[in-house]
Design an enzyme around this catalytic site. Structure first.
Site, PDB file in Angstrom:
ATOM      1  N   HIS A 308       0.849  -1.194   0.000  1.00 20.53           N
ATOM      2  CA  HIS A 308       0.000   0.000   0.000  1.00 20.53           C
ATOM      3  C   HIS A 308       0.877   1.234   0.000  1.00 20.53           C
ATOM      4  CE1 HIS A 308      -3.137   2.868   1.043  1.00 20.53           C
ATOM      5  NE2 HIS A 308      -3.958   1.961   0.563  1.00 20.53           N
ATOM      6  N   ASP A 366      -8.027  -5.331   0.162  1.00 20.77           N
ATOM      7  CA  ASP A 366      -8.604  -5.995  -1.003  1.00 20.77           C
ATOM      8  C   ASP A 366      -8.157  -7.431  -1.187  1.00 20.77           C
ATOM      9  OD1 ASP A 366     -10.444  -4.167  -1.780  1.00 20.77           O
ATOM     10  OD2 ASP A 366      -8.898  -2.862  -2.568  1.00 20.77           O
TER      11      ASP A 366
HETATM   12  N1  CMC Z   1       4.204  -7.424  -5.290  1.00 23.61           N
HETATM   13  C1  CMC Z   1       5.545  -7.424  -5.433  1.00 23.61           C
HETATM   14  N2  CMC Z   1       6.353  -6.367  -5.173  1.00 23.61           N
HETATM   15  C2  CMC Z   1       5.741  -5.245  -4.772  1.00 23.61           C
HETATM   16  C3  CMC Z   1       4.342  -5.149  -4.607  1.00 23.61           C
HETATM   17  C4  CMC Z   1       3.572  -6.288  -4.873  1.00 23.61           C
HETATM   18  N3  CMC Z   1       2.242  -6.266  -4.716  1.00 23.61           N
HETATM   19  N4  CMC Z   1       4.011  -3.910  -4.196  1.00 23.61           N
HETATM   20  C5  CMC Z   1       5.166  -3.235  -4.105  1.00 23.61           C
HETATM   21  N5  CMC Z   1       6.225  -4.034  -4.445  1.00 23.61           N
HETATM   22  C6  CMC Z   1       7.647  -3.673  -4.398  1.00 23.61           C
HETATM   23  C7  CMC Z   1       8.041  -2.792  -5.566  1.00 23.61           C
HETATM   24  O1  CMC Z   1       8.504  -3.553  -6.664  1.00 23.61           O
HETATM   25  C8  CMC Z   1       9.126  -1.941  -4.944  1.00 23.61           C
HETATM   26  O2  CMC Z   1      10.295  -2.738  -4.854  1.00 23.61           O
HETATM   27  P1  CMC Z   1      11.765  -2.054  -4.966  1.00 23.61           P
HETATM   28  O3  CMC Z   1      11.851  -1.088  -3.825  1.00 23.61           O
HETATM   29  O4  CMC Z   1      12.715  -3.203  -4.871  1.00 23.61           O
HETATM   30  O5  CMC Z   1      11.786  -1.388  -6.316  1.00 23.61           O
HETATM   31  C9  CMC Z   1       8.631  -1.712  -3.514  1.00 23.61           C
HETATM   32  O6  CMC Z   1       7.837  -2.873  -3.208  1.00 23.61           O
HETATM   33  C10 CMC Z   1       7.810  -0.434  -3.331  1.00 23.61           C
HETATM   34  O7  CMC Z   1       6.699  -0.486  -4.242  1.00 23.61           O
HETATM   35  P2  CMC Z   1       6.114   0.744  -5.053  1.00 23.61           P
HETATM   36  O8  CMC Z   1       5.500   0.242  -6.310  1.00 23.61           O
HETATM   37  O9  CMC Z   1       7.164   1.809  -5.168  1.00 23.61           O
HETATM   38  O10 CMC Z   1       4.990   1.264  -4.068  1.00 23.61           O
HETATM   39  P3  CMC Z   1       3.803   2.230  -4.440  1.00 23.61           P
HETATM   40  O11 CMC Z   1       3.482   2.961  -3.187  1.00 23.61           O
HETATM   41  O12 CMC Z   1       4.090   3.042  -5.658  1.00 23.61           O
HETATM   42  O13 CMC Z   1       2.603   1.232  -4.828  1.00 23.61           O
HETATM   43  C11 CMC Z   1       0.757  -0.234  -4.641  1.00 23.61           C
HETATM   44  C12 CMC Z   1       1.622   0.815  -3.936  1.00 23.61           C
HETATM   45  C13 CMC Z   1      -0.463  -0.530  -3.761  1.00 23.61           C
HETATM   46  C14 CMC Z   1       0.250   0.323  -5.970  1.00 23.61           C
HETATM   47  C15 CMC Z   1       1.599  -1.512  -4.863  1.00 23.61           C
HETATM   48  O14 CMC Z   1       2.016  -2.047  -3.624  1.00 23.61           O
HETATM   49  C16 CMC Z   1       0.845  -2.569  -5.670  1.00 23.61           C
HETATM   50  O15 CMC Z   1       0.868  -2.537  -6.904  1.00 23.61           O
HETATM   51  N6  CMC Z   1       0.140  -3.540  -4.970  1.00 23.61           N
HETATM   52  C17 CMC Z   1      -0.667  -4.498  -5.650  1.00 23.61           C
HETATM   53  C18 CMC Z   1      -1.989  -3.848  -6.042  1.00 23.61           C
HETATM   54  C19 CMC Z   1      -2.918  -3.686  -4.860  1.00 23.61           C
HETATM   55  O16 CMC Z   1      -3.122  -4.589  -4.057  1.00 23.61           O
HETATM   56  N7  CMC Z   1      -3.543  -2.472  -4.776  1.00 23.61           N
HETATM   57  C20 CMC Z   1      -4.593  -2.201  -3.795  1.00 23.61           C
HETATM   58  C21 CMC Z   1      -4.216  -1.187  -2.764  1.00 23.61           C
HETATM   59  S1  CMC Z   1      -5.423  -1.199  -1.413  1.00 23.61           S
HETATM   60  C22 CMC Z   1      -6.860  -0.593  -2.147  1.00 23.61           C
HETATM   61  C23 CMC Z   1      -6.835   0.870  -2.365  1.00 23.61           C
HETATM   62  O17 CMC Z   1      -6.705   1.625  -1.376  1.00 23.61           O
HETATM   63  O18 CMC Z   1      -6.944   1.289  -3.539  1.00 23.61           O
END
Ligand code: CMC
Length: 431
Positions: A308, A366
């Protein structure tokens, strides 16, 4: 605004600028950078807004480090335990919990706005049977802007209230009708004696040929899920609604833009993506393989329902819903269902894995909501519309808050331009 200031130094000419600090009642203060451009000739650069406050808001507070979520000061776990979705809607819109009379009036207003204009119902026929319900929702909600011309003066607080009531009341009817359209069944209208979640279940699952009894366990689980999804401060879809609304756009059209933003798998589409992912993994024996894929930077696979932007220790909504998830599975005798076993195994292994632990990637709301919806018999492509129904009040509350702010201006970010410098037009024959 506090009297304190934040000093920014410019190493190019050793000058410095004092920027005012903006303090809230809780949480991290902001630095008011609006004077930076005129004083120092620079913009702030923050793609994806990881460090930017776009507004002040009284509605919802999140402390991502400590896993705290509060609506109007009330912790979400207390609301999930003691309140109802409709009471939470009143709270989010009005700032205070209602007394008995206010609650009854509010319930009456919502109940009596649930039907759809028959002209609007005809719009469904323009959609192909296999249209995604989120596509239908975006279209139908946007089309609401073609109705209600006499009550969409966005500067009038009474008009804003009627808009919010209409949106909250009609969303379940609109979403259930999208589902009925996709399976070719007649649309089922609302029943005023049922509460919000029960009414939605009936509109989805009843057929004219048979009586339909709403299962109270299902209705309760749904009501709690709606409470947990009701608002989440400046998330992508709410920010989209605010941005569209800041132009003075029709509010129903602004909500439609929020629905479009919610659809993406990184946001509200995650609940659908979780189930698709579990089906893709297929078997507990495949979990290690997919965990490796999730860690591989060259592989686009991500563990959906994990991580998240704001919660970096745990998602408080996930903590609450996890309990309901197990209760619902037990109620329907599904604890030993293969898909749920797989989900629980994935949760167990990921919580122990260094990659996920180091990056503070925990199951989010989720991950569990998708599993509950599946257990309730809700089809996978309806999971994100369920989120949209619940979040409608948040969108309406934020839109109304913004509209009531006399300082509101059109939201208009700037950019750092990285394209060509000046060049002269070349005739087509000389290119
Ligand atoms: N699976 C694998 N690796 C992940 C994941 C994941 N679900 N989420 C983040 N990472 C890794 C990412 O690759 C990065 O690694 P590194 O630092 O080595 O490059 C690190 O963790 C930080 O991730 P980020 O993408 O920079 O984080 P963000 O804040 O931009 O993204 C997120 C947050 C929720 C979009 C992401 O965690 C994600 O895509 N999760 C899966 C989708 C999901 O479940 N979304 C629902 C969120 S809850 C409902 C809502 O409030 O909308």
């Amino acid at each position: 605004m506090t009297s304190e200031a934040f000093k920014i130094s410019n190493p190019q000419d050793d000058s410095s600028t004092e920027l005012p600090l903006v303090d809230g009642t809780l949480g991290t203060p902001g630095v008011d950078v609006r004077g930076l451009n005129t004083k120092q000739g620079v913009f702030t650069y923050d793609p994806a807004f990881t460090a930017t406050c776009s507004c002040k808001s009284d509605i919802t507070f999140i402390d991502g480090e400590n896993g705290i979520l509060m609506y109007r000061g009330y912790p979400v776990d207390q609301l999930a335990e003691h309140s109802s979705y409709l009471e939470v809607c009143y709270l989010l819109l009005n700032g205070e919990l209602p007394n008995a009379t206010e609650m009854e009036d509010f319930r009456h207003a919502i109940t009596h706005h649930t039907m759809l204009n028959e002209s609007l119902v005809k719009f469904y026929d323009g959609f192909h049977y296999d249209a995604h319900p989120m596509a239908i929702l975006t279209g139908i909600v946007g089309s609401l802007s073609a109705f209600y011309h006499d009550t969409t003066d966005i500067r009038n607080p009474e008009h804003r209230e009627i808009f919010a009531h209409r949106m909250i009341a009609k969303m379940p009817t609109i979403a259930a009708a999208a589902y009925k359209h996709s399976i070719g069944q007649p649309k089922i209208g609302p029943k005023n004696h049922l509460d919000y979640a029960a009414n939605f279940l009936r509109m989805c699952f009843a057929v004219p040929a048979e009586e339909y009894e709403v299962d109270p366990v299902a209705a309760k689980a749904l009501d709690v899920l709606f409470i947990l999804h009701a608002d989440h401060e400046q998330n992508a879809s709410t920010s989209t609604v605010r941005m569209a609304g800041s132009t003075g756009a029709n509010p129903y059209a602004a909500i439609s833009s929020g629905i479009a933003a919610l659809w993406g798998p990184a946001h509200g589409g995650a609940n659908e993506a979780v189930l698709n992912m579990l089906n893709q993994i297929g078997d507990v024996s495949q979990v290690p393989k997919y965990l490796e894929k999730a860690k591989d930077k060259n592989d686009p696979f991500r563990l959906m329902g994990f991580g998240h932007r704001v919660y970096k220790n745990f998602d408080p909504r996930a903590k609450i819903i996890r309990g309901y998830c197990h209760e619902v599975l037990e109620h329907y005798g599904m604890q030993n269902n293969k898909l749920f076993e797989l989900a629980l195994e994935l949760e167990r292994i990921a919580l122990e894995d260094d990659y996920f632990v180091e990056r503070k990637l925990y199951p989010n709301v989720d991950f569990y909501s998708g599993i509950i919806y599946q257990a309730l018999g809700i089809p996978v492509n309806m999971f994100t519309p369920m989120f949209a129904i619940a979040r409608t009040v948040g969108w309406a509350a934020h839109w109304s808050e913004m509209m009531a702010d006399p300082g509101m201006r059109i939201a208009r970010p700037r950019q750092v331009y990285t394209g060509y410098k000046l060049r002269d037009y070349v005739d087509i024959n000389n290119r």
